[in-house]
Design a protein around this motif. Structure first.
Motif, PDB file in Angstrom:
ATOM      1  N   LYS A 165       0.697  -1.140   0.205  1.00 20.93           N
ATOM      2  CA  LYS A 165       0.137  -0.002   0.098  1.00 20.93           C
ATOM      3  C   LYS A 165       0.856   1.268  -0.123  1.00 20.93           C
ATOM      4  N   SER A 341      -4.382   4.677   5.892  1.00 23.34           N
ATOM      5  CA  SER A 341      -4.784   3.353   5.189  1.00 23.34           C
ATOM      6  C   SER A 341      -5.709   2.622   5.837  1.00 23.34           C
ATOM      7  N   GLN A 351      -6.579   4.522   0.841  1.00 24.18           N
ATOM      8  CA  GLN A 351      -5.255   4.983   1.053  1.00 24.18           C
ATOM      9  C   GLN A 351      -5.662   6.771   1.004  1.00 24.18           C
TER      10      GLN A 351
END
Length: 1003
Positions: A165, A341, A351
């Protein structure tokens, strides 16, 4: 041994996704093993950065085993009949088993090649307890951090993610400086495919070099961070003039929910944001020589290209003023960032990040430039030399200050509507305010002795003030649908970009000409200009993929792009200091409309070790330019283009692969290049646009080879490739021999001044190669990283109407020796040498070569309990530059600290920067028209007392001990216990270790 599935049987993919049971995050690097019953033939793979895997299997019964260090191994039966098997999400739970009394010590494999991904094990690289991600990552093969930019395998890293991420948007610097090394389990380097390609499984060639940081499981629930405060008095003993820095970061991880805050304030050149913060900084009205350097050196120059047009540009146009680059003057920075996130339910991944930056910069620079032109007409009656062929040069001294205020917001929302439909939304908003003030003293000269001035031709004294506001909003929307038939997909994308930039500029200058008689003022300028630019980009796309067989797939795509841009520049002469009179010849109202339609077809084949794709697109583009003021001029340019693409990938083995990628693209000229308005901010270097520019057409070809030997911790990477561009947007530089008026503008260029105009030229190309080899040195418990590089570029350009090709061969060698002894002693010794040549076809006498060597020793040593020593010595040698710019200096930074409190979570230390007071900043830029050396003011010696406090609060097993050895069982390996285990427990422990070894070897 591993056995292959029968080759004569029809195979079907067995696919799924391996995730953490608590937060559903992908367990990147997990091993999946498929065992056929009853003959026990095996085949396996590692999951990709999204946690997904796919294994071809013939009809029959199997046992699927999924394993990941620190997690309970999952086994489940699988039956393949006459079609694909989709297993969905395979969830692994964190293992609670501890091997008491057992310690299995071994050398962790430094590098493992898993398909397209090179994976490094953090256990193979020992760092001190206070190290951050940057300290760890620079020890890894082929990874370099230089001037705030991260390079991996010879390419610039464009994205760094944490557990798959984004972390603070796409800013690598924020990740590397704020994530502790002890939280990192794996580092993965790969070419990240586009979201569209990841969804369809169809490699469209759109990749970006990415580093993914995999955190240790026990660091995914808790809080960690650091607070640093320091102050050092100035030489004047004034508190106001002292050096200071205050920074802090706090990270809270709870499953999939992650929240981080970073903040800092300092006046020691530490900045914490990326180039995306710099909306509107690079643009028109550059003060001084920066306009030329930005356009030529930044865009096309050999060494100048690394600067992005940076240092040369002064005032509001210097992107380098706001980057992490000590060579751009001295900055005071205040910054704060937020990052969030989470996974909401099973359908939504979100996010988001926000950045605020305020930077005050002061930059002083001197420039020495030699043009690639010699002409007997350059003659001055005041010359001490006879009128022989002489070199034309340019000297400049500039002083500038700038303030940049920036707000940036990013959001990524991935919504899985159901198993077959999803929407990805990525908005991005940036708002910036920039103000600058700069002073310039420039002069042109002739010399019969290379770079030693002989006679001054002309001079310019000017002051430039600018205030700019910029807004950028981008929006990416992607809808994806997966049909019931595997491999059949459809997606629709809409990307929009909006740019709005306003600028108010004031210019006061005096121009002198010395060719007719001394001290004559040729012209005086006192003007105000207003610039308003608004631009849009609308890009719509549709993609459809259709499986032809289990081994092949077809993709059809259509793209429509529309880019309208408007620019309105009005220039006013200031009479009596206040009255504004419109100068029509320096004003311009211009619109540009660029529209493209393209459709294409690509065929992809994939089977076992070989994957290849070939396709082409046909594009029709139309460029419509319309000048509304001061005269009405309309230009229409249609373009037909065929854009082929191809890629080949061959996997010799799991740890060895070869990839070839070929792409073509077109690029339309920017509105600043098209707008035919004179920029006279430095009348020794006039710039103007060209509405007749055509679009560029480029070919790009790269070949990459990767290999690793986990059992010996050796790895090798090699890259070779290049690009060729037709109709490249180059520069036509005219060096005037006597005072010359530009038609219709009233602007007079003194003798020796230049007029620069963009033009289309062919035969612009570049070649480059890079190789890296890493091996362990067990005798001294260290890793040796050797690299070599070579490049060659040819840049065309007109110089006084004659076509000149600047050719720049470049050769480099480097070595990095990084310790792997213990966390108490951590050192890195590196050396890089580069030899660069400049060759010109028009004037061989202006050819040059220069050498740069940079050697660095970094040492972190825990002398005794609680006492730390840190030292960094950097030696720089430069030769072959112009007179006064060759340097040989040492930058030495050091600190001595003492740990505090029971857990040693705090430290107080004395820090010294540039102990020898030799720090320097020199940059060489090579273009088709000139070679120049630039020296910029830089931060020099200071002392500071600093206090650091580390926060560590983790649930579960807590943080992994920093003195734990590298083991086969990873974070499950405990410290040594005195109690002897029972025989039964010992046998179970050995069985578990051997099973894990087997999964690593066979998986």
């Amino acid at each position: 041994m591993l056995g292959a599935l029968p080759g004569f049987a029809q195979t079907y993919p067995v696919s799924g996704r391996v995730v953490d049971i608590t937060d559903q995050s992908p367990l990147i690097g997990a091993n999946v093993l498929l065992v056929r019953l009853p003959d026990s033939a095996k085949t396996g793979t590692a999951v990709d950065p999204t946690g997904s895997f796919s294994i071809p299997a013939a009809p029959g019964r199997y046992v699927l085993t999924t394993s990941f260090l620190g997690y309970v191994t999952l086994r489940r039966p699988v039956e393949v009949t006459n079609g694909p098997v989709a297993l969905g999400s395979l969830t692994l739970a964190t293992s609670q088993v501890k091997l008491k009394g057992v310690e299995v010590v071994g050398q962790a494999a430094a590098a493992v090649q898993k398909g397209d991904t090179t994976q490094f094990d953090s256990r193979a690289f020992k760092t001190n307890p206070d190290a951050n991600a940057q300290d760890l990552i620079t020890k890894m093969p082929g990874v370099v951090v230089q001037d705030g930019k991260v390079q991996a395998q010879g390419e610039q890293v464009q994205r760094i993610t944490v557990d798959g991420k984004e972390f603070f948007g796409s800013d690598p610097d924020a990740v590397l400086k704020n994530l502790p090394a002890e939280a990192i389990d794996k580092i993965q380097v790969f070419d990240r495919r586009s979201d569209q390609s990841q969804f369809t499984g169809f490699n469209d060639g759109n990749t970006e070099k990415t580093i993914n940081i995999v955190t240790k499981p026990n660091f995914r629930n808790g809080q960690f961070g650091r607070i640093v405060a320091g102050y050092g008095p100035s030489s004047t003993n004034s508190l106001a003039d002292g050096k200071y820095q205050v920074s802090g970061n706090l990270n809270s991880f709870k499953g999939t929910r992650r929240f981080s805050v970073v903040a800092q304030s300092n006046n020691v050149n530490q900045q914490n944001f990326g180039t995306d913060d710099l909306l509107g900084v690079i643009g028109t009205s550059a003060q001084g020589g920066g306009g030329a350097r930005g356009g030529q050196g930044g865009a096309r120059g050999g060494q100048g290209g690394n600067r992005g047009g940076g240092q040369g540009q002064q005032g509001g146009s210097n992107a380098g003023n706001f980057l992490v680059n000590q060579a751009s003057g001295i900055s005071t920075t205040h910054a704060v960032g937020l990052n969030f996130s989470d996974t909401w339910g099973k359908k939504v991944d979100v996010q988001a990040s926000y950045f605020f930056n305020l930077s005050d910069n002061n930059s002083n620079s001197t420039t020495n430039r030699l043009y690639n032109v010699r002409d007997s007409a350059f003659y001055s009656p005041y010359s001490r030399q006879s009128p022989l062929l002489r070199t034309l040069g340019y000297n400049e001294i500039s002083e500038g200050s700038a303030r940049n205020i920036n707000n940036r917001f990013n959001l990524r929302l991935d919504y899985k509507i159901d198993s077959t439909n999803s929407i990805l939304w990525q908005p991005r908003f940036t708002m910036q305010r920039n103000s600058s003030d700069s002073n310039l003293d420039g002069n042109t000269f002739l010399s019969g002795f290379s770079d030693v001035p002989d006679s001054v031709q002309s001079a310019n004294l000017s002051r430039y003030n600018s205030a700019q506001d910029g807004i950028t909003f981008t929006n990416q929307l992607l809808y994806r649908h997966r049909f019931a038939k595997r491999g059949r997909t459809f997606s629709l994308g809409l990307n929009t970009t909006y740019n709005d930039r306003d600028a108010d500029n004031y210019l006061y200058s005096d121009n002198f000409d010395y060719t007719s008689r001394p001290d004559i003022r040729l012209s005086q300028t006192n003007q105000y200009s207003r610039l308003d630019q608004v631009g849009w980009t609308w890009n719509g796309s549709a993609n459809y993929t259709e499986p032809i067989s289990l081994k092949s797939q077809l993709q059809l795509n259509y793209t429509l792009n529309y880019s309208p841009n408007d620019s309105d520049k009005k220039t006013y002469n200031l009479l009596n200091g206040e009255q504004q009179v419109l100068d029509e010849q320096l004003s311009n109202v211009f619109t540009s409309r660029y529209i493209t339609n393209s459709g294409g077809l690509t065929y992809r084949y994939q089977f076992e070790k070989l994957e290849w794709a070939v396709g082409t697109s046909v594009q029709y583009a139309q460029l419509h330019n319309e000048q509304e003021f001061p005269q009405t001029v309309t230009t229409d340019r249609p373009f037909w283009s065929v854009l082929p693409n191809a890629s080949v990938q061959y996997k010799f083995s799991r740890n060895q692969n070869l990839r070839l990628n070929y792409q073509t693209r077109t690029q339309n000229p920017s509105i600043n290049q098209l707008q035919a308005v004179v920029n006279n901010s430095n009348q020794l270097q006039i710039r103007t646009g060209n509405p007749d520019l055509a679009q560029e057409y480029s070919h790009n070809l790269f070949l990459r080879y990767s290999s690793s030997q986990p059992e010996t911790s050796r790895s090798f990477f090699a890259l070779i490739g290049g690009s060729y561009t037709d109709n490249s947007i180059a520069n036509s530089t005219t060096v005037v021999q006597r005072p010359t008026a530009i038609d219709g503008t009233g602007v007079i260029v003194p003798a020796g001044g230049t007029i620069i105009r963009p033009v289309n030229l062919n035969n612009q190309y570049s070649l480059r190669s890079f190789a890296n080899y890493t091996l362990p040195l067990k005798v001294i418990k260290s890793n040796l990283n050797l690299n070599a590089s070579a490049s060659f570029s040819q840049t065309p350009g007109f110089v006084n109407g004659v076509l000149n090709y600047n050719r720049s061969p470049n050769f480099g060698l480097g070595a990095v020796l990084s310790s792997n002894i213990s966390p108490e002693l951590d050192f890195t010794l590196s050396s890089n040498s580069t030899q660069t040549y400049a060759r010109n076809t028009v004037q061989s006498n202006s050819n040059s070569q220069y050498f740069r060597q940079n050697t660095t020793l970094r040492l972190n040593w825990i002398l005794l309990k609680g006492v730390t020593l840190q030292s960094e010595v950097n030696h720089v040698a430069l030769s072959g530059l112009t007179a006064g710019y060759n340097q040989n200096f040492v930058l030495w930074n050091a600190s001595l600290g003492k740990k505090l409190f029971a857990k040693q979570q705090a430290e107080i230390r004395l820090y010294a920067f540039d102990l020898l007071a030799q720090n320097n900043s020199i940059q060489r830029n090579i273009t088709d028209a000139y070679t120049e050396d630039v020296r910029t003011n830089i931060l020099q010696r200071y002392f500071m007392v600093m206090f650091t406090y580390n926060l560590r609060n983790f649930s579960g097993s807590g943080a992994a001990p920093t003195d734990a050895p590298a083991t086969e069982t990873g974070s499950l390996a405990p410290r040594r216990h005195s109690r002897r285990p029972s025989a039964r427990r010992w046998r179970r422990a050995r069985q578990r270790v051997w099973r894990l070894r087997a999964f690593h070897f066979f998986g």
